[in-house]
Design a protein around this motif. Sequence first.
Motif, short mmCIF file in Angstrom:
data_model
loop_
_atom_site.label_atom_id
_atom_site.label_comp_id
_atom_site.label_asym_id
_atom_site.label_seq_id
_atom_site.Cartn_x
_atom_site.Cartn_y
_atom_site.Cartn_z
N ALA A 124 0.83 -1.21 0.00
CA ALA A 124 0.00 0.00 0.00
C ALA A 124 0.86 1.26 0.00
CB ALA A 124 -0.93 0.00 1.21
N VAL A 125 1.96 1.24 0.74
CA VAL A 125 2.72 2.48 0.88
C VAL A 125 3.58 2.80 -0.35
CG1 VAL A 125 2.65 2.46 3.42
CG2 VAL A 125 4.63 1.45 2.25
N THR A 126 3.56 1.95 -1.35
CA THR A 126 4.22 2.35 -2.60
C THR A 126 3.47 3.55 -3.20
OG1 THR A 126 2.89 0.77 -3.84
CG2 THR A 126 5.08 0.03 -3.17
N GLY A 127 2.24 3.77 -2.76
CA GLY A 127 1.48 4.94 -3.24
C GLY A 127 1.42 6.06 -2.21
N SER A 128 2.39 6.11 -1.30
CA SER A 128 2.24 7.01 -0.15
C SER A 128 2.53 8.48 -0.45
CB SER A 128 3.10 6.53 1.02
OG SER A 128 4.45 6.57 0.64
N HIS A 129 2.83 8.81 -1.70
CA HIS A 129 2.91 10.24 -2.04
C HIS A 129 1.50 10.82 -2.23
CE1 HIS A 129 2.48 7.99 -5.68
NE2 HIS A 129 2.31 9.08 -6.41
N ARG A 130 0.48 9.93 -2.28
CA ARG A 130 -0.92 10.38 -2.38
C ARG A 130 -1.58 10.29 -1.00
NH1 ARG A 130 -0.97 12.76 -7.30
NH2 ARG A 130 -0.35 11.31 -8.93
N TYR A 131 -2.65 11.06 -0.80
CA TYR A 131 -3.45 10.91 0.42
C TYR A 131 -4.19 9.57 0.39
CZ TYR A 131 -2.82 15.80 1.71
OH TYR A 131 -2.29 16.98 2.10
N PRO A 132 -4.50 9.04 1.58
CA PRO A 132 -5.32 7.82 1.62
C PRO A 132 -6.77 8.14 1.26
CG PRO A 132 -4.90 8.61 3.86
CD PRO A 132 -4.12 9.51 2.94
N ASP A 133 -7.59 7.09 1.10
CA ASP A 133 -9.02 7.27 0.87
C ASP A 133 -9.64 7.87 2.13
OD1 ASP A 133 -11.72 7.12 0.43
OD2 ASP A 133 -11.83 4.93 0.58
N MET A 134 -10.10 9.11 2.05
CA MET A 134 -10.64 9.77 3.23
C MET A 134 -11.95 9.14 3.69
SD MET A 134 -11.00 13.77 4.00
CE MET A 134 -12.23 14.33 5.16
N GLY A 135 -12.67 8.55 2.76
CA GLY A 135 -13.93 7.89 3.12
C GLY A 135 -13.73 6.51 3.72
N VAL A 136 -12.51 5.99 3.64
CA VAL A 136 -12.17 4.66 4.18
C VAL A 136 -13.20 3.63 3.69
CG1 VAL A 136 -11.27 3.49 6.25
CG2 VAL A 136 -11.36 5.95 6.21
N VAL A 137 -13.55 3.71 2.42
CA VAL A 137 -14.69 2.96 1.89
C VAL A 137 -14.48 1.45 1.97
CG1 VAL A 137 -16.06 2.51 -0.19
CG2 VAL A 137 -15.44 4.86 0.43
N ALA A 138 -13.35 0.96 1.48
CA ALA A 138 -13.16 -0.50 1.43
C ALA A 138 -13.11 -1.08 2.85
CB ALA A 138 -11.88 -0.84 0.67
N LEU A 139 -12.41 -0.41 3.73
CA LEU A 139 -12.30 -0.94 5.10
C LEU A 139 -13.64 -0.86 5.83
CD1 LEU A 139 -10.81 -2.09 7.47
CD2 LEU A 139 -9.97 0.22 8.02
N ARG A 140 -14.35 0.25 5.69
CA ARG A 140 -15.65 0.34 6.36
C ARG A 140 -16.59 -0.74 5.84
NH1 ARG A 140 -17.39 5.54 4.95
NH2 ARG A 140 -19.36 5.06 5.98
N GLN A 141 -16.49 -1.03 4.54
CA GLN A 141 -17.33 -2.08 3.96
C GLN A 141 -16.95 -3.45 4.55
OE1 GLN A 141 -20.06 -1.44 2.26
NE2 GLN A 141 -20.45 -3.66 2.44
N ALA A 142 -15.64 -3.70 4.66
CA ALA A 142 -15.19 -4.99 5.21
C ALA A 142 -15.62 -5.13 6.67
CB ALA A 142 -13.67 -5.10 5.09
N LEU A 143 -15.53 -4.03 7.43
CA LEU A 143 -15.97 -4.07 8.83
C LEU A 143 -17.48 -4.30 8.90
CD1 LEU A 143 -13.86 -1.07 10.20
CD2 LEU A 143 -13.65 -3.46 10.96
N ALA A 144 -18.21 -3.64 7.99
CA ALA A 144 -19.67 -3.78 7.96
C ALA A 144 -20.04 -5.24 7.73
CB ALA A 144 -20.26 -2.89 6.87
N GLU A 145 -19.34 -5.88 6.80
CA GLU A 145 -19.66 -7.28 6.50
C GLU A 145 -19.30 -8.18 7.67
OE1 GLU A 145 -17.78 -8.02 2.68
OE2 GLU A 145 -19.09 -6.47 1.82
N ARG A 146 -18.14 -7.95 8.24
CA ARG A 146 -17.72 -8.81 9.35
C ARG A 146 -18.68 -8.71 10.54
NH1 ARG A 146 -14.45 -12.01 11.98
NH2 ARG A 146 -14.46 -11.66 14.21
N TYR A 147 -19.11 -7.48 10.84
CA TYR A 147 -19.90 -7.30 12.06
C TYR A 147 -21.41 -7.22 11.79
CZ TYR A 147 -15.42 -6.88 14.28
OH TYR A 147 -14.16 -7.16 14.73
#
Length: 357
Positions: free
Chosen positions: A55-78
């Motif tokens: 992931a940090v090979t792209g660290s000159h860019r900001y991260p996804d501020m909406g945290v979309v993929a992770l929030r979706q994964a958390l939503a599915e898990r819980y």
Amino acid sequence: LRLTRADLDALPNYVPGRSPADLARELGLPEAIKLASNEVPYGPLPGVVEAVTEAVTGSHRYPDMGVVALRQALAERYGVDADRIATGCGSVALAEHLVRATCLPGDELLYSWRSFEAYPIIAATSGATSVRVPNDAGHGHDLAAMAAAVTDRTRMVLVCNPNNPTGTAVRKAELDRFLDSVGEDVLVVIDEAYREFVTDPEVPDGLTYLDRPNVVVLRTLSKAWGLAGLRIGFLVAAPEVAAAVRKVVTPFSTSMAAQAGALAALAQADEVERRCALVVAERDRVTEALRKLVPDVPSSQANFVWLPLGDRAVDFGKACEARGVIVRPFAGDGVRVTIGTPTENDAFLAAAEAALA
Ligand code: PMP
């Protein structure tokens, strides 16, 4: 000339504990054992380091501020909708954001004491007024006394379940009664940083209370999920509460590394369960051994144990350090000891025996 807020002087510092490298150097040992921050001792989960590196090979860019993929994964898990989730730089930062999003100066923030040391700091720096209710004789929350302490200024109640640093947990019947009594205009935050280590079936999962719009569940990936160094926590709440928190959160505070590491960790749920079972077995072994030295060690539902040593707490901490084991004393009250590997725990038990002899 005064450059900082006068009220900060009276606040205790959040104590990170001693550096194991410094202690090892001081004692001339190859390494010291750190049982002071409630981390799990088994290293990052498989796949986490690779995912973060990628992931940090792209660290000159900001991260996804909406945290979309992770929030979706958390939503599915819980099993919740992603719009109920907010993430942050550790659950401690999220707790701060939550207070910022919900409390006005003068609002009362109620919690049991002793509990997580960040609560008074968060309350004070957010302008809220701390109201502390003493723990009961068994070192746990006294929910009946907490309910009685609610006033028309109470905006938030923090229920730390299991409680840091005592390891005690409130049970479903008590929590149901408490929630019924406080009314829906008081936010009840169930801080479940240690939920994965709970084995008592009577201790409820905070997520089962989400049909109550005033309940907020705080979770972290720092403990059972082994991501303390990446700083990632999340909360689950009514959609409008989660949206308010996402609004006030420091922009981009869930870093690219944290998002990638968390996604990789969530794919390792079976391994997390296996590790938690090892920790729980050790917790119960250590508790039993300690009770021969200190009779009133409470049963723990977390990955640490509490020794109610009162005035002996600081000396006990020093005696353990002299034997290369870093624990967490709370002056005048007790000592919290994180469960480590069996070898680390044996070293601690030997130190404890020598310290209390
Ligand atoms: N809540 C409790 C009860 C804790 O003990 C901790 C960590 N010590 C946290 C929240 C915060 O953990 P983090 O910021 O690493 O997610």
